[in-house]
Design an enzyme around this catalytic site. Structure first.
Site, PDB file in Angstrom:
ATOM      1  N   LYS A  25     -14.242  95.148  94.224  1.00  0.00           N
ATOM      2  CA  LYS A  25     -15.219  95.887  95.028  1.00  0.00           C
ATOM      3  C   LYS A  25     -14.642  96.572  96.274  1.00  0.00           C
ATOM      4  O   LYS A  25     -15.274  97.465  96.839  1.00  0.00           O
ATOM      5  CB  LYS A  25     -16.343  94.940  95.484  1.00  0.00           C
ATOM      6  CG  LYS A  25     -17.231  94.503  94.352  1.00  0.00           C
ATOM      7  CD  LYS A  25     -18.027  95.666  93.808  1.00  0.00           C
ATOM      8  CE  LYS A  25     -18.621  95.357  92.461  1.00  0.00           C
ATOM      9  NZ  LYS A  25     -18.839  96.521  91.636  1.00  0.00           N
TER      10      LYS A  25
ATOM     11  N   TYR B 185     -10.513  88.584  82.388  1.00  0.00           N
ATOM     12  CA  TYR B 185     -10.698  87.615  83.476  1.00  0.00           C
ATOM     13  C   TYR B 185     -10.740  86.232  82.826  1.00  0.00           C
ATOM     14  O   TYR B 185     -11.625  85.963  82.008  1.00  0.00           O
ATOM     15  CB  TYR B 185     -12.021  87.859  84.210  1.00  0.00           C
ATOM     16  CG  TYR B 185     -12.060  89.107  85.075  1.00  0.00           C
ATOM     17  CD1 TYR B 185     -12.268  90.366  84.532  1.00  0.00           C
ATOM     18  CD2 TYR B 185     -11.904  89.008  86.460  1.00  0.00           C
ATOM     19  CE1 TYR B 185     -12.310  91.499  85.335  1.00  0.00           C
ATOM     20  CE2 TYR B 185     -11.956  90.139  87.279  1.00  0.00           C
ATOM     21  CZ  TYR B 185     -12.155  91.376  86.704  1.00  0.00           C
ATOM     22  OH  TYR B 185     -12.209  92.503  87.499  1.00  0.00           O
TER      23      TYR B 185
HETATM   24  P1  FAD Z   1      -6.847 100.431 104.167  1.00  0.00           P
HETATM   25  O1  FAD Z   1      -6.470 100.810 102.786  1.00  0.00           O
HETATM   26  O2  FAD Z   1      -6.376  99.131 104.707  1.00  0.00           O
HETATM   27  O3  FAD Z   1      -6.354 101.614 105.112  1.00  0.00           O
HETATM   28  C1  FAD Z   1      -6.328 101.495 106.528  1.00  0.00           C
HETATM   29  C2  FAD Z   1      -5.289 102.446 107.072  1.00  0.00           C
HETATM   30  O4  FAD Z   1      -5.329 102.445 108.496  1.00  0.00           O
HETATM   31  C3  FAD Z   1      -3.875 102.026 106.688  1.00  0.00           C
HETATM   32  O5  FAD Z   1      -3.185 103.114 106.125  1.00  0.00           O
HETATM   33  C4  FAD Z   1      -3.252 101.580 108.011  1.00  0.00           C
HETATM   34  O6  FAD Z   1      -1.858 101.802 108.046  1.00  0.00           O
HETATM   35  C5  FAD Z   1      -4.018 102.435 109.005  1.00  0.00           C
HETATM   36  N1  FAD Z   1      -4.070 101.894 110.370  1.00  0.00           N
HETATM   37  C6  FAD Z   1      -4.233 100.609 110.758  1.00  0.00           C
HETATM   38  N2  FAD Z   1      -4.266 100.511 112.094  1.00  0.00           N
HETATM   39  C7  FAD Z   1      -4.124 101.770 112.572  1.00  0.00           C
HETATM   40  C8  FAD Z   1      -4.074 102.317 113.897  1.00  0.00           C
HETATM   41  N3  FAD Z   1      -4.200 101.530 114.982  1.00  0.00           N
HETATM   42  N4  FAD Z   1      -3.886 103.644 114.034  1.00  0.00           N
HETATM   43  C9  FAD Z   1      -3.787 104.461 112.938  1.00  0.00           C
HETATM   44  N5  FAD Z   1      -3.816 103.980 111.673  1.00  0.00           N
HETATM   45  C10 FAD Z   1      -3.995 102.653 111.494  1.00  0.00           C
HETATM   46  N6  FAD Z   1      -9.302  95.708  96.172  1.00  0.00           N
HETATM   47  C11 FAD Z   1      -9.598  95.661  94.896  1.00  0.00           C
HETATM   48  O7  FAD Z   1     -10.700  96.093  94.535  1.00  0.00           O
HETATM   49  N7  FAD Z   1      -8.682  95.170  93.970  1.00  0.00           N
HETATM   50  C12 FAD Z   1      -7.440  94.744  94.360  1.00  0.00           C
HETATM   51  O8  FAD Z   1      -6.634  94.334  93.543  1.00  0.00           O
HETATM   52  C13 FAD Z   1      -7.113  94.778  95.691  1.00  0.00           C
HETATM   53  N8  FAD Z   1      -5.920  94.352  96.114  1.00  0.00           N
HETATM   54  C14 FAD Z   1      -5.648  94.366  97.448  1.00  0.00           C
HETATM   55  C15 FAD Z   1      -4.424  93.896  97.911  1.00  0.00           C
HETATM   56  C16 FAD Z   1      -4.138  93.854  99.276  1.00  0.00           C
HETATM   57  C17 FAD Z   1      -2.820  93.329  99.757  1.00  0.00           C
HETATM   58  C18 FAD Z   1      -5.118  94.302 100.196  1.00  0.00           C
HETATM   59  C19 FAD Z   1      -4.853  94.262 101.687  1.00  0.00           C
HETATM   60  C20 FAD Z   1      -6.327  94.797  99.729  1.00  0.00           C
HETATM   61  C21 FAD Z   1      -6.604  94.826  98.353  1.00  0.00           C
HETATM   62  N9  FAD Z   1      -7.816  95.316  97.883  1.00  0.00           N
HETATM   63  C22 FAD Z   1      -8.092  95.280  96.590  1.00  0.00           C
HETATM   64  C23 FAD Z   1      -8.813  95.883  98.740  1.00  0.00           C
HETATM   65  C24 FAD Z   1      -8.710  97.411  98.804  1.00  0.00           C
HETATM   66  O9  FAD Z   1      -7.400  97.821  98.610  1.00  0.00           O
HETATM   67  C25 FAD Z   1      -9.235  97.813 100.151  1.00  0.00           C
HETATM   68  O10 FAD Z   1     -10.602  97.457 100.183  1.00  0.00           O
HETATM   69  C26 FAD Z   1      -9.060  99.299 100.458  1.00  0.00           C
HETATM   70  O11 FAD Z   1      -7.708  99.587 100.671  1.00  0.00           O
HETATM   71  C27 FAD Z   1      -9.874  99.658 101.694  1.00  0.00           C
HETATM   72  O12 FAD Z   1      -9.545 100.942 102.128  1.00  0.00           O
HETATM   73  P2  FAD Z   1      -9.560 101.311 103.660  1.00  0.00           P
HETATM   74  O13 FAD Z   1      -9.221 102.764 103.694  1.00  0.00           O
HETATM   75  O14 FAD Z   1     -10.823 100.844 104.248  1.00  0.00           O
HETATM   76  O15 FAD Z   1      -8.433 100.437 104.342  1.00  0.00           O
HETATM   77  C1  DHB Z   2      -7.669  94.910  89.650  1.00  0.00           C
HETATM   78  C2  DHB Z   2      -7.899  94.134  90.756  1.00  0.00           C
HETATM   79  C3  DHB Z   2      -9.042  93.368  90.813  1.00  0.00           C
HETATM   80  O1  DHB Z   2      -9.292  92.612  91.891  1.00  0.00           O
HETATM   81  C4  DHB Z   2      -9.950  93.358  89.773  1.00  0.00           C
HETATM   82  O2  DHB Z   2     -11.046  92.572  89.846  1.00  0.00           O
HETATM   83  C5  DHB Z   2      -9.724  94.150  88.678  1.00  0.00           C
HETATM   84  C6  DHB Z   2      -8.576  94.931  88.622  1.00  0.00           C
HETATM   85  C7  DHB Z   2      -6.436  95.720  89.584  1.00  0.00           C
HETATM   86  O3  DHB Z   2      -5.635  95.671  90.523  1.00  0.00           O
HETATM   87  O4  DHB Z   2      -6.237  96.425  88.583  1.00  0.00           O
END
Ligand code: FAD
Ligand code: DHB
Length: 378
Positions: A285, A192
């Site tokens: 997180k 970082y």
């Molecule tokens: P999601 O993964 O968003 O899953 C929700 C699901 O619900 C999806 O598959 C969607 O298609 C589905 N859905 C939506 N609406 C409907 C509906 N009406 N009917 C049926 N299905 C539906 N976190 C990190 O810690 N590090 C990262 O680098 C990081 N990068 C990220 C990059 C992006 C672009 C995003 C958006 C998030 C990122 N995050 C990251 C956060 C992490 O990926 C999320 O916190 C995690 O995906 C949360 O999981 P979830 O299952 O709650 O939601």
């Molecule tokens: C990754 C993403 C993050 O936001 C982080 O703090 C550390 C790792 C990753 O995508 O690997």
């Protein structure tokens, strides 16, 4: 008493909840608006806390994680042009794992389908009604009456809007440009970097694939960042940790925002994961909070199913939100310590550097960072 739980969304939260309920002998149906390939390939998080790993192991979903996951015992913080290690294992006895969200999702999908349990892709949930009785899920293929519904449909889903109450939000004045590159990681642990040109993060997906991020302006187009500009900027910001250049296979800009719903329940409907809260990604997180929410919910449904007691279900909002706000505070701390705001003064930059020196020279401060990063058990 036999329960049926409708799960909206097959991201990590919905899939893991389905798996945990299965282990507890509780029926569920998972509805997902996208197709299987889309869900499995969506490039997102990469770091799993110890608690998330423990839950995946207890759920019988960690075979590949145990074979391929890469344990990390610390991180490097770069500032003033030099790297300083933060030791997690030595200060707290805890570590984290590199194991991509894509892989967690692939394994949970395969397990559910192999077990013949309902996971309906290409099936968007349009509404959930009857929240004062047995909730009904209305979806592309019809409708289903459940005992409970859990909204795991992310920030853009439909269930967030069905739980009344304030949502507390913060936008950040910068975004991340994220790339995947066929190149060995910069370092064996994550880096970082604070620099006068902005933040950079060097992560990895495997010994031959790097995941790298650069702070960029809000609204920036990935087209403004040809490959050579990205590599040059990473070289400046990562100081002595010079990246290995390789073909860039994915490039996208991610906005950074924070959001927490004050209420996570409306009668028989609960919110979990990104449907309930978003954290800025610095600190990794998001995925871990989604896992801890559904771990709480699964234990609560199990208690209700076995004993008839709704005590844990009634406690879910408070228990989950304490952890969410702890993670929100840590993510905010990491974000504002490491990024340069567009209107940042020299005074602000000196405060950041003083904070970084303290984090890396005081054992108490290092321990606090390590506890938060590896996941405080609350
Ligand atoms: P999601 O993964 O968003 O899953 C929700 C699901 O619900 C999806 O598959 C969607 O298609 C589905 N859905 C939506 N609406 C409907 C509906 N009406 N009917 C049926 N299905 C539906 N976190 C990190 O810690 N590090 C990262 O680098 C990081 N990068 C990220 C990059 C992006 C672009 C995003 C958006 C998030 C990122 N995050 C990251 C956060 C992490 O990926 C999320 O916190 C995690 O995906 C949360 O999981 P979830 O299952 O709650 O939601
Ligand atoms: C990754 C993403 C993050 O936001 C982080 O703090 C550390 C790792 C990753 O995508 O690997």
């Amino acid at each position: 008493m036999s329960l049926l739980v409708g799960i909206v969304g097959a991201g990590p939260a919905g899939l893991l909840l389905g798996r945990l309920l299965q282990r507890a002998g509780i029926d569920s149906v998972v509805f997902e608006s996208r197709d299987r390939g889309y869900v499995e390939r969506r490039q997102r998080a990469g770091i799993l806390e110890q608690g998330t790993v423990d839950t995946l192991r207890a759920a019988g979903a960690a075979d590949r994680l145990d074979r391929e996951g890469i344990p990390h015992d610390g991180i490097d913080l770069v500032f003033d042009g030099a790297a300083h290690r933060v030791d997690f294992l030595g200060t707290t006895g805890a570590r984290v794992w590199i194991h991509a969200q894509t892989e967690v999702v692939k394994d949970l999908v395969a397990l559910r389908l192999d077990d013949g349990l309902p996971l309906l892709f290409d099936t968007e949930v349009r509404a959930v009604t009857d929240l004062d009785g047995r909730p009904t899920v209305h979806h592309d293929g019809g409708s289903l009456v459940c005992d409970y519904v859990v909204g795991c449909d992310g920030f853009h889903g439909v269930t967030r809007g069905l739980v009344p109450g304030p949502v507390h939000e913060r936008a950040f004045p910068y975004s991340w440009l994220g790339i995947l590159a066929d190149a060995p990681p910069v370092h064996h642990e994550l880096v970082y970097a604070h620099s006068r040109r902005g933040f950079a993060l060097a992560s990895m997906r495997s010994p031959s694939v790097s995941r790298l991020y650069l702070q960029v302006l809000n609204g920036e187009s990935p087209d403004a960042w040809p490959d050579s500009r990205i590599w040059t900027e990473l070289e400046h910001r990562l100081a002595d940790h010079r990246p290995h250049r390789g073909p860039i296979t994915a490039k996208s800009v991610l906005p950074m925002r924070a959001s927490v719903a004050e209420n996570l329940r409306n009668g028989p409907l609960f919110l979990a994961g990104d449907a309930a809260h978003i954290v800025p990604p610095t600190g990794a997180k998001g995925l871990n909070l989604a896992a801890s929410d559904v771990t709480l919910l699964a234990a609560a449904f199990d208690q209700l199913n076995r004993t008839g007691s709704p005590a844990l279900l009634d406690a879910y909002e408070d228990t989950a939100l304490h952890r969410v706000w702890r993670a929100q505070h840590f993510s905010h701390f990491m974000t504002t310590t490491l990024h340069l705001a567009p209107d940042q003064s020299e005074f602000d930059t000196h405060l950041q550097l003083a904070r970084l020196r303290h984090l890396t020279s005081s054992r108490a401060a290092t321990t606090a960072l390590a506890e938060n990063y590896t996941g405080i058990a609350l």
